[in-house]
Enzyme design. Sequence first.
Site, PDB file in Angstrom:
ATOM      1  NE  ARG A  59      16.121  31.643 -29.958  1.00 40.45           N
ATOM      2  CZ  ARG A  59      16.762  30.940 -29.019  1.00 40.45           C
ATOM      3  NH1 ARG A  59      17.101  29.691 -29.252  1.00 40.45           N
ATOM      4  NH2 ARG A  59      17.051  31.477 -27.853  1.00 40.45           N
ATOM      5  CD  GLU A  96      21.115  31.007 -11.924  1.00 41.91           C
ATOM      6  OE1 GLU A  96      20.584  30.693 -10.855  1.00 41.91           O
ATOM      7  OE2 GLU A  96      20.538  30.926 -13.027  1.00 41.91           O
TER       8      GLU A  96
END
Length: 176
Positions: A59, A96
């Site tokens: 984006r 993560e």
Amino acid sequence: MNDDLRALIRTIPDYPHAGIMFRDITTLLLDGAGFALSIERLAAAVASDFDQIAGIEARGFVFGAALAHRLGKGMVLVRKKNKLPGAVIGVNYALEYGEDRVEIHADAVIPGARILLVDDLIATGGTALAAAQLFRVAGASVTQAAFVIDLPALGGAARLRATGVEVSALLAFDGD
């Protein structure tokens, strides 16, 4: 401020996981006047002392390309690994669970360039920090970063500022 743009961003609860409030900019992109306003306001929010714009996949390409057109600047694509043809340079960064990589074409950056980093949203800042590191490796520096949305509770903008990058965002969503 920018409540007109805020109204064009859809919030999708529990996506992609329970407890997440996903801020969906596709509804902003559907509104031609709103998208144009977001580009004008991003252009007004950034200082003019940079050489190139870098858009983060995917984006960030949309907002970065429109902003580059508006400001008459060239644009560098920051892509995930193995997406660019030809010689690339890249930086790995921690996720993560695991790691990822961002890359640019080896010849995409003007030596000594000052880069404006652009993306639709900053959350934890992991990808933006990796992109800033990548441009340092390439012999340039990220002096500014511009986002449509900041999620301040996740701390990404603060982490980016701590590295000396001036950060601007049109909107902040505090988890509501």
